[in-house]
Design a protein around this motif. Structure first.
Motif, PDB file in Angstrom:
ATOM      1  N   ILE A   1       0.141  -6.588   4.912  1.00 18.37           N
ATOM      2  CA  ILE A   1       0.479  -5.848   3.699  1.00 18.37           C
ATOM      3  C   ILE A   1       1.507  -4.772   4.028  1.00 18.37           C
ATOM      4  CG2 ILE A   1      -0.466  -4.557   1.755  1.00 18.37           C
ATOM      5  CD1 ILE A   1      -3.180  -5.777   2.418  1.00 18.37           C
ATOM      6  N   GLU A   2       2.556  -4.740   3.235  1.00 23.93           N
ATOM      7  CA  GLU A   2       3.617  -3.757   3.429  1.00 23.93           C
ATOM      8  C   GLU A   2       3.117  -2.350   3.088  1.00 23.93           C
ATOM      9  OE1 GLU A   2       6.574  -4.342   4.619  1.00 23.93           O
ATOM     10  OE2 GLU A   2       6.573  -6.533   4.643  1.00 23.93           O
ATOM     11  N   ILE A   3       3.810  -1.351   3.653  1.00 21.60           N
ATOM     12  CA  ILE A   3       3.494   0.053   3.405  1.00 21.60           C
ATOM     13  C   ILE A   3       4.711   0.706   2.753  1.00 21.60           C
ATOM     14  CG2 ILE A   3       2.878   2.268   4.430  1.00 21.60           C
ATOM     15  CD1 ILE A   3       1.509   0.777   6.669  1.00 21.60           C
ATOM     16  N   ARG A   4       4.491   1.295   1.599  1.00 19.31           N
ATOM     17  CA  ARG A   4       5.547   2.027   0.906  1.00 19.31           C
ATOM     18  C   ARG A   4       5.283   3.513   1.048  1.00 19.31           C
ATOM     19  NH1 ARG A   4       5.941   1.524  -5.398  1.00 19.31           N
ATOM     20  NH2 ARG A   4       5.423   3.724  -5.468  1.00 19.31           N
ATOM     21  N   VAL A   5       6.240   4.243   1.606  1.00 16.08           N
ATOM     22  CA  VAL A   5       6.081   5.656   1.920  1.00 16.08           C
ATOM     23  C   VAL A   5       6.675   6.494   0.803  1.00 16.08           C
ATOM     24  CG1 VAL A   5       6.581   7.487   3.578  1.00 16.08           C
ATOM     25  CG2 VAL A   5       6.135   5.165   4.390  1.00 16.08           C
TER      26      VAL A   5
ATOM     27  N   ARG B   1       0.852  -1.183   0.000  1.00 16.59           N
ATOM     28  CA  ARG B   1       0.000   0.000   0.000  1.00 16.59           C
ATOM     29  C   ARG B   1       0.893   1.241   0.000  1.00 16.59           C
ATOM     30  NH1 ARG B   1      -2.682  -3.243  -1.632  1.00 16.59           N
ATOM     31  NH2 ARG B   1      -4.503  -4.226  -0.727  1.00 16.59           N
ATOM     32  N   ILE B   2       0.568   2.187  -0.870  1.00 13.10           N
ATOM     33  CA  ILE B   2       1.377   3.389  -1.047  1.00 13.10           C
ATOM     34  C   ILE B   2       0.798   4.500  -0.176  1.00 13.10           C
ATOM     35  CG2 ILE B   2       2.233   5.082  -2.689  1.00 13.10           C
ATOM     36  CD1 ILE B   2       2.030   2.988  -4.855  1.00 13.10           C
ATOM     37  N   LEU B   3       1.614   5.013   0.719  1.00 16.91           N
ATOM     38  CA  LEU B   3       1.243   6.113   1.600  1.00 16.91           C
ATOM     39  C   LEU B   3       1.977   7.371   1.147  1.00 16.91           C
ATOM     40  CD1 LEU B   3       0.039   7.406   4.186  1.00 16.91           C
ATOM     41  CD2 LEU B   3       2.050   6.549   5.410  1.00 16.91           C
TER      42      LEU B   3
ATOM     43  N   TYR C   1       9.449   5.965  10.477  1.00 17.70           N
ATOM     44  CA  TYR C   1       8.368   5.770  11.447  1.00 17.70           C
ATOM     45  C   TYR C   1       7.366   4.713  10.989  1.00 17.70           C
ATOM     46  CZ  TYR C   1      10.208  10.076  13.424  1.00 17.70           C
ATOM     47  OH  TYR C   1      11.040  11.026  13.981  1.00 17.70           O
ATOM     48  N   PHE C   2       7.368   4.401   9.702  1.00 16.10           N
ATOM     49  CA  PHE C   2       6.491   3.345   9.181  1.00 16.10           C
ATOM     50  C   PHE C   2       7.268   2.078   8.873  1.00 16.10           C
ATOM     51  CE2 PHE C   2       4.098   7.188   8.309  1.00 16.10           C
ATOM     52  CZ  PHE C   2       2.810   6.826   8.627  1.00 16.10           C
ATOM     53  N   HIS C   3       8.545   2.040   9.250  1.00 14.93           N
ATOM     54  CA  HIS C   3       9.355   0.859   8.968  1.00 14.93           C
ATOM     55  C   HIS C   3       8.859  -0.334   9.798  1.00 14.93           C
ATOM     56  CE1 HIS C   3      12.809  -1.530   7.835  1.00 14.93           C
ATOM     57  NE2 HIS C   3      13.051  -1.805   9.111  1.00 14.93           N
ATOM     58  N   GLY C   4       8.602  -1.449   9.136  1.00 20.78           N
ATOM     59  CA  GLY C   4       8.140  -2.657   9.809  1.00 20.78           C
ATOM     60  C   GLY C   4       6.654  -2.708  10.074  1.00 20.78           C
ATOM     61  N   LYS C   5       5.933  -1.634   9.778  1.00 23.90           N
ATOM     62  CA  LYS C   5       4.486  -1.627  10.011  1.00 23.90           C
ATOM     63  C   LYS C   5       3.771  -2.170   8.778  1.00 23.90           C
ATOM     64  CE  LYS C   5       4.590   2.302  13.189  1.00 23.90           C
ATOM     65  NZ  LYS C   5       4.299   1.462  14.369  1.00 23.90           N
ATOM     66  N   LYS C   6       2.682  -2.892   9.021  1.00 21.05           N
ATOM     67  CA  LYS C   6       1.920  -3.508   7.946  1.00 21.05           C
ATOM     68  C   LYS C   6       0.438  -3.263   8.165  1.00 21.05           C
ATOM     69  CE  LYS C   6       5.239  -7.237   7.091  1.00 21.05           C
ATOM     70  NZ  LYS C   6       5.424  -8.700   6.955  1.00 21.05           N
ATOM     71  N   VAL C   7      -0.267  -3.174   7.061  1.00 22.77           N
ATOM     72  CA  VAL C   7      -1.722  -3.031   7.099  1.00 22.77           C
ATOM     73  C   VAL C   7      -2.333  -4.386   7.423  1.00 22.77           C
ATOM     74  CG1 VAL C   7      -3.766  -2.376   5.791  1.00 22.77           C
ATOM     75  CG2 VAL C   7      -1.612  -1.147   5.448  1.00 22.77           C
ATOM     76  N   ASN C   8      -3.110  -4.436   8.480  1.00 20.99           N
ATOM     77  CA  ASN C   8      -3.714  -5.685   8.960  1.00 20.99           C
ATOM     78  C   ASN C   8      -2.668  -6.737   9.284  1.00 20.99           C
ATOM     79  OD1 ASN C   8      -6.413  -4.757   8.685  1.00 20.99           O
ATOM     80  ND2 ASN C   8      -6.363  -5.220   6.507  1.00 20.99           N
ATOM     81  N   GLY C   9      -1.446  -6.304   9.551  1.00 22.21           N
ATOM     82  CA  GLY C   9      -0.375  -7.224   9.882  1.00 22.21           C
ATOM     83  C   GLY C   9       0.122  -8.059   8.725  1.00 22.21           C
TER      84      GLY C   9
ATOM     85  N   LYS D   1      -5.969   3.625  10.491  1.00 24.15           N
ATOM     86  CA  LYS D   1      -6.966   4.078   9.518  1.00 24.15           C
ATOM     87  C   LYS D   1      -6.880   3.284   8.219  1.00 24.15           C
ATOM     88  CE  LYS D   1      -8.958   7.390  11.835  1.00 24.15           C
ATOM     89  NZ  LYS D   1     -10.413   7.401  12.138  1.00 24.15           N
ATOM     90  N   MET D   2      -5.667   2.959   7.796  1.00 24.65           N
ATOM     91  CA  MET D   2      -5.511   2.169   6.572  1.00 24.65           C
ATOM     92  C   MET D   2      -6.053   0.757   6.742  1.00 24.65           C
ATOM     93  SD  MET D   2      -1.684   3.367   5.355  1.00 24.65           S
ATOM     94  CE  MET D   2      -1.740   2.427   3.822  1.00 24.65           C
ATOM     95  N   SER D   3      -5.958   0.216   7.949  1.00 21.42           N
ATOM     96  CA  SER D   3      -6.465  -1.136   8.185  1.00 21.42           C
ATOM     97  C   SER D   3      -7.982  -1.184   8.198  1.00 21.42           C
ATOM     98  CB  SER D   3      -5.914  -1.672   9.513  1.00 21.42           C
ATOM     99  OG  SER D   3      -4.508  -1.712   9.499  1.00 21.42           O
ATOM    100  N   GLN D   4      -8.620  -0.057   8.478  1.00 16.21           N
ATOM    101  CA  GLN D   4     -10.081  -0.027   8.519  1.00 16.21           C
ATOM    102  C   GLN D   4     -10.710   0.159   7.159  1.00 16.21           C
ATOM    103  OE1 GLN D   4     -11.136   3.075  11.272  1.00 16.21           O
ATOM    104  NE2 GLN D   4     -10.034   2.155  12.992  1.00 16.21           N
TER     105      GLN D   4
END
Length: 579
Positions: A117-121, A92-94, A107-115, A391-394
């Motif tokens: 999906i990776e997040i690309r900042v 997911r692109i943030l 600050y988003f390193h290692g965080k995932k959507v719903n545990g 918010k992205m997980s919801q």
């Protein structure tokens, strides 16, 4: 034989066979031989076992499992037979709109959507962005940034936005409201919402929301500073009292604010407002002791007190001393009330001044573009990152996982049934439409006209009609229900010919015997557990296949006719599945 291959390969024929029909044909014992012919029982088990130990037995097993699934399909919703293969989701692109002083990627390193999906900042300022928004295509963002002396140009479709920069400032000549409109046009979710970001592009517009809260809560719970709005310079004749603070247009960080001591200075400022061609507000000057700032990030609250030590009347200009104070219920009420404006603010802050006479005055509210202060900058940034991930997980996944092809057909696998009808199928001799099976809904087959060409086609008539053919004159079908042979076999004297209870009512009706009357057929349909005169499912197919051959041979004994039909059936299936 070719017709038999075609019928067995037809999914409609296999799907409508009785439950367990093919499994009975796989039994290597002599259940289909006549008890009066022990020689046949000794001679044929070996070839039969050899024929079904060939690779064709695996095909029998697949037919059997398919029929079991088909029989269970009307009883419940379709389910996948095995665990589904995990689908690798794209990152997911943030898009973080902020200056380069803060590296939000860490600050988003290692965080995932719903545990999962990776997040690309992707981080850029408003001045480095451009976009094109579509009705069905979303929003395509073009980014041109300079990182370590290298110009980076990228195009991407963001899934979420974190706004940490002001979209409009008259003092700096920066107006990026068109970008906010484009992002909202593309339907992108954001923190704060793009609707609130656009509304915060005018401070008097935001102050009008504070006035509503003031009238709702009252001056004691929500002490709002007295302010006057002028759309242009013409109504600005004089102020009720001096000194006053004049604010021109929309600006931030103390810019565009002037302290006016008397009427003459006020007239000079009016001429400046005329040159700026903008609106202006005036409010009473408050001799403050310190400033108060209450911030809210998600569900986290903090309160700060800032005291000027440089002597400037603007506490946010020059040197100031900052300290964190206790979060009181009064402060919490202020920020909670302001966080409800414009559909909800996930990140906001309320600014107030505490006068030397001990009174508080609320002067402003800020959104997600507020500057962070204090000793907890890292904690506040981490709180914002956690809020964005939450918010992205919801949100529903864009271009979500393709549903199973069986899912749209699930409601069609449960047709409406009369209250008194059983789940196994219609009674014998009564043509009814077939229930939909595992390939989707199937049209009810119309009755076929009787044909005298092939005994197999007569057996496979879909609605149980009586075929008119020479096979109707066979010795088995010409016997009346009261004959000695029928009474002996229906009585269950042979242990190998006892049928299973509940197997006479199936989804595929069987052709009744010609000599039976309609009343006798109705009595059998009312008794599901009663044994059928043919006593075995495979034997019913055998009798229908070989009655014409038996009648043409003219054998005097019925036992020899049965043995001949069994021999022909075994040869047919052995030749069918051996190749």
């Amino acid at each position: 034989m070719n017709f038999l291959r075609r019928r067995l390969s037809d999914s409609s024929f296999v799907a409508n066979l009785p439950n367990g029909y093919m499994t009975d044909l796989q039994r290597p014992d002599s259940s289909t031989s006549s008890p009066a012919s022990p020689a046949m029982e000794r001679r044929h088990p070996q070839p039969l076992a050899a024929s079904f130990s060939s690779p064709g037995s695996s095909l029998f097993s697949s037919f059997s499992s398919a029929m079991k699934q088909t029989s269970q399909a009307p009883l419940g919703p379709m389910e996948s037979p095995g665990p589904s293969t995990p689908v690798v989701q794209r990152p997911r692109i943030l898009l973080v709109i902020d200056d380069a002083h803060t590296d939000w990627a860490k600050y988003f390193h290692g965080k995932k959507v719903n545990g999962e999906i990776e997040i690309r900042v992707e981080q850029a300022e408003f001045s480095e962005l451009n976009l094109a928004a579509y009705v069905t295509g979303g929003c395509m963002v073009d980014m041109q940034v300079v990182r370590n002396g290298t110009k980076v140009v990228r195009s991407f479709k963001p899934d979420f936005i974190l706004v940490r920069q002001h979209a409009y400032s008259m003092a700096l000549g920066e107006d990026y409201r068109s970008l906010v409109i484009g992002l909202q046009y593309g339907g992108l979710p954001a923190v704060n919402s793009l609707y609130s970001v656009y509304n915060f592009c005018s401070k008097p517009w935001v102050f009008s929301q504070l006035i509503k809260i003031f009238h709702s809560l009252g001056p004691e719970k929500f002490p709002l500073v007295e302010q006057t709005f002028f759309p242009n310079h013409k109504p600005m004749l004089t102020a009720p009292h001096f000194p006053v603070v004049v604010k021109l247009g929309h600006a931030h960080a103390g810019m565009g604010k002037i302290k006016v001591e008397n009427q003459h200075d006020y007239q000079d400022i009016t001429s400046m407002v005329a040159m700026a061609k903008t609106y202006a507000t005036t409010e009473a000057f408050i001799d403050s002791k310190y400033d108060i700032r209450i911030q809210k990030i998600g569900s986290n609250y903090k309160a700060y007190m800032r005291t000027s030590i440089s002597g400037n009347w603007k506490a946010n200009t020059g040197s100031a001393m900052l300290e964190q104070v206790a979060m009181t219920e009064r402060y919490r009420l202020w920020v909670d009330s302001c966080s409800e404006m414009f559909g909800g603010l996930d990140i906001c802050a309320v600014k107030a001044v505490h006068s030397k006479d001990g009174r508080d005055y609320i002067i402003e509210v800020m959104d997600s573009s507020m500057p962070l202060i204090g000793e907890h900058l890292e904690e506040d940034k981490q709180l914002m990152a956690d809020l964005v991930v939450s918010k992205m997980s919801q949100l529903p996944m864009p271009g979500g996982t393709v549903p199973s092809p069986l899912r749209p057909w699930t409601p069609q696998t449960k047709p409406a049934k009369p209250p008194g009808q059983a789940q196994l199928g219609p009674p014998l001799g009564q043509p009814q439409p077939r229930t939909p099976t595992q390939g989707g809904p199937r049209q009810a087959q119309s009755p076929q006209p009787p044909r005298s060409g092939s005994p197999l086609q007569q057996r496979l008539s879909p609605q149980g009609q009586q075929p008119l053919s020479p096979s109707s004159g066979s010795p088995q079908q010409q016997r009346s229900p009261g004959s000695p042979q029928l009474s002996r076999t229906s009585g269950g004297s042979s242990p190998n010919q006892v049928s299973k209870p509940g197997t006479t009512l199936t989804s595929q009706p069987r052709p009744p015997m010609q000599s039976r009357s309609t009343s006798q057929q109705g009595e059998e349909s009312k008794k599901p557990a009663a044994p059928h005169p043919h006593l075995n499912k495979s034997q019913s197919l055998t009798n229908s296949l070989s009655t014409s051959d038996a009648s043409q041979r003219g054998t005097p004994s019925e036992d020899e006719a049965k043995a001949e039909t069994i021999r022909n059936l075994r040869k047919s299936f052995a030749s069918l599945f051996s190749d």
